[in-house]
Scaffold this motif. Sequence first.
Motif, PDB file in Angstrom:
ATOM      1  N   ASP A   1       0.851  -1.189   0.000  1.00 23.38           N
ATOM      2  CA  ASP A   1       0.000   0.000   0.000  1.00 23.38           C
ATOM      3  C   ASP A   1       0.884   1.235   0.000  1.00 23.38           C
ATOM      4  O   ASP A   1       2.073   1.165   0.321  1.00 23.38           O
ATOM      5  N   ILE A   2       0.309   2.361  -0.372  1.00 25.24           N
ATOM      6  CA  ILE A   2       1.036   3.628  -0.393  1.00 25.24           C
ATOM      7  C   ILE A   2       0.189   4.706   0.268  1.00 25.24           C
ATOM      8  O   ILE A   2      -1.044   4.609   0.324  1.00 25.24           O
ATOM      9  N   LEU A   3       0.844   5.749   0.764  1.00 22.69           N
ATOM     10  CA  LEU A   3       0.187   6.919   1.330  1.00 22.69           C
ATOM     11  C   LEU A   3       0.407   8.096   0.402  1.00 22.69           C
ATOM     12  O   LEU A   3       1.526   8.326  -0.068  1.00 22.69           O
ATOM     13  N   VAL A   4      -0.653   8.862   0.124  1.00 19.21           N
ATOM     14  CA  VAL A   4      -0.557   9.971  -0.823  1.00 19.21           C
ATOM     15  C   VAL A   4      -0.963  11.275  -0.156  1.00 19.21           C
ATOM     16  O   VAL A   4      -1.669  11.289   0.865  1.00 19.21           O
ATOM     17  N   GLU A   5      -0.512  12.391  -0.744  1.00 17.55           N
ATOM     18  CA  GLU A   5      -0.740  13.700  -0.150  1.00 17.55           C
ATOM     19  C   GLU A   5      -2.170  14.187  -0.303  1.00 17.55           C
ATOM     20  O   GLU A   5      -2.707  14.837   0.576  1.00 17.55           O
ATOM     21  N   GLU A   6      -2.776  13.912  -1.446  1.00 12.20           N
ATOM     22  CA  GLU A   6      -4.113  14.427  -1.747  1.00 12.20           C
ATOM     23  C   GLU A   6      -5.134  13.288  -1.695  1.00 12.20           C
ATOM     24  O   GLU A   6      -4.892  12.230  -2.267  1.00 12.20           O
ATOM     25  N   PRO A   7      -6.261  13.484  -1.034  1.00  8.93           N
ATOM     26  CA  PRO A   7      -7.266  12.423  -0.996  1.00  8.93           C
ATOM     27  C   PRO A   7      -7.762  12.076  -2.403  1.00  8.93           C
ATOM     28  O   PRO A   7      -7.982  12.970  -3.231  1.00  8.93           O
ATOM     29  N   VAL A   8      -7.939  10.787  -2.671  1.00  2.00           N
ATOM     30  CA  VAL A   8      -8.434  10.332  -3.971  1.00  2.00           C
ATOM     31  C   VAL A   8      -9.597   9.375  -3.741  1.00  2.00           C
ATOM     32  O   VAL A   8      -9.754   8.798  -2.662  1.00  2.00           O
TER      33      VAL A   8
ATOM     34  N   SER B   1      -6.654  -1.911  -5.348  1.00  2.96           N
ATOM     35  CA  SER B   1      -7.557  -2.877  -4.711  1.00  2.96           C
ATOM     36  C   SER B   1      -8.655  -2.159  -3.954  1.00  2.96           C
ATOM     37  O   SER B   1      -9.829  -2.530  -4.020  1.00  2.96           O
ATOM     38  N   SER B   2      -8.253  -1.126  -3.196  1.00  6.97           N
ATOM     39  CA  SER B   2      -9.216  -0.325  -2.444  1.00  6.97           C
ATOM     40  C   SER B   2      -8.521   0.947  -1.980  1.00  6.97           C
ATOM     41  O   SER B   2      -7.293   1.067  -2.046  1.00  6.97           O
ATOM     42  N   VAL B   3      -9.327   1.893  -1.506  1.00  6.42           N
ATOM     43  CA  VAL B   3      -8.821   3.159  -0.977  1.00  6.42           C
ATOM     44  C   VAL B   3      -9.436   3.354   0.403  1.00  6.42           C
ATOM     45  O   VAL B   3     -10.630   3.075   0.617  1.00  6.42           O
ATOM     46  N   SER B   4      -8.630   3.823   1.341  1.00  4.62           N
ATOM     47  CA  SER B   4      -9.120   4.034   2.705  1.00  4.62           C
ATOM     48  C   SER B   4     -10.206   5.099   2.741  1.00  4.62           C
ATOM     49  O   SER B   4     -10.386   5.875   1.800  1.00  4.62           O
ATOM     50  N   ALA B   5     -10.927   5.165   3.858  1.00  2.00           N
ATOM     51  CA  ALA B   5     -12.059   6.092   3.983  1.00  2.00           C
ATOM     52  C   ALA B   5     -11.637   7.544   3.805  1.00  2.00           C
ATOM     53  O   ALA B   5     -12.389   8.356   3.259  1.00  2.00           O
ATOM     54  N   ASN B   6     -10.411   7.892   4.245  1.00  2.00           N
ATOM     55  CA  ASN B   6      -9.959   9.277   4.103  1.00  2.00           C
ATOM     56  C   ASN B   6      -9.301   9.549   2.751  1.00  2.00           C
ATOM     57  O   ASN B   6      -8.883  10.676   2.477  1.00  2.00           O
ATOM     58  N   GLY B   7      -9.190   8.523   1.909  1.00  2.00           N
ATOM     59  CA  GLY B   7      -8.674   8.711   0.559  1.00  2.00           C
ATOM     60  C   GLY B   7      -7.175   8.837   0.442  1.00  2.00           C
ATOM     61  O   GLY B   7      -6.656   9.078  -0.659  1.00  2.00           O
TER      62      GLY B   7
END
Length: 245
Positions: free
Chosen positions: A67-74, A103-109
């Motif tokens: 998984d990865i963490l990104v700066e902007e919610p998607v 596969s999926s995106v967390s609730a906060n994007g």
Amino acid sequence: GTLEIGTVNEPFEQQARITMHGHPKSTELPTFGSKVIACYECTLELHGKPQVSWTSLSATALAGDTDILVEEPVDWPAGSKIVIATTDFESPRSSHSEVATVSSVSANGRRIFLSDIGVCSNYTNSGIPLNCKRSSSLTYTHVGETRTFDGVEVAFRAEVGLLTRNIAIIGDHDARLCPLADTAEDGVTKLSCNQFGAQLFFHSPGHESLSVRLSNVEVRNGGQAFRLGRYAIHWHMIGNVRESF
């Protein structure tokens, strides 16, 4: 004539696929060529579902991560293809960029879970990927951090881009002439051995003589090699086109 899939104010949110067939010896339209959506004194409106097109890593993703963490919610849908840019090595014939399936995106994007991750470590002179492998985790580390130099904070962050859209213009891989087609980094797209893809070609004489507006549209297997002006998307010698984008 007019071709419309969605509008600026009411984007199309279902799935639309236009696949164009042809090969280098196909019969051509004068000026426009073949394997083409040709627009002459026309109106073309293609507007897919609005999406964040790209963002950056907010934290370093290590080799082996899933998984990865990104700066902007998607809110990229499951099944979308994304690319995570290399931060350690790149050359015309080699790359550590990786293409993954969401596969999926967390609730906060901000956390994206990955599967079916592909990387092609080598390329031919014509850009055909070689030595590709698929994995359930990242093969390389992708940096997402800031560092300070002489009191100035500098960001070192891999870009993360969305490759797929719900409207796609697709060039077929010349199934008749290229039965053993190479596959692109996404593990899905079959590449034309003739490098003869789809094109969108817009041409008519005079300022504002046509209107072409495109947003959130994917062009897959596009452009035609070794032919002048056969780009994937081409406004050709029209004049002013202030109403187009």
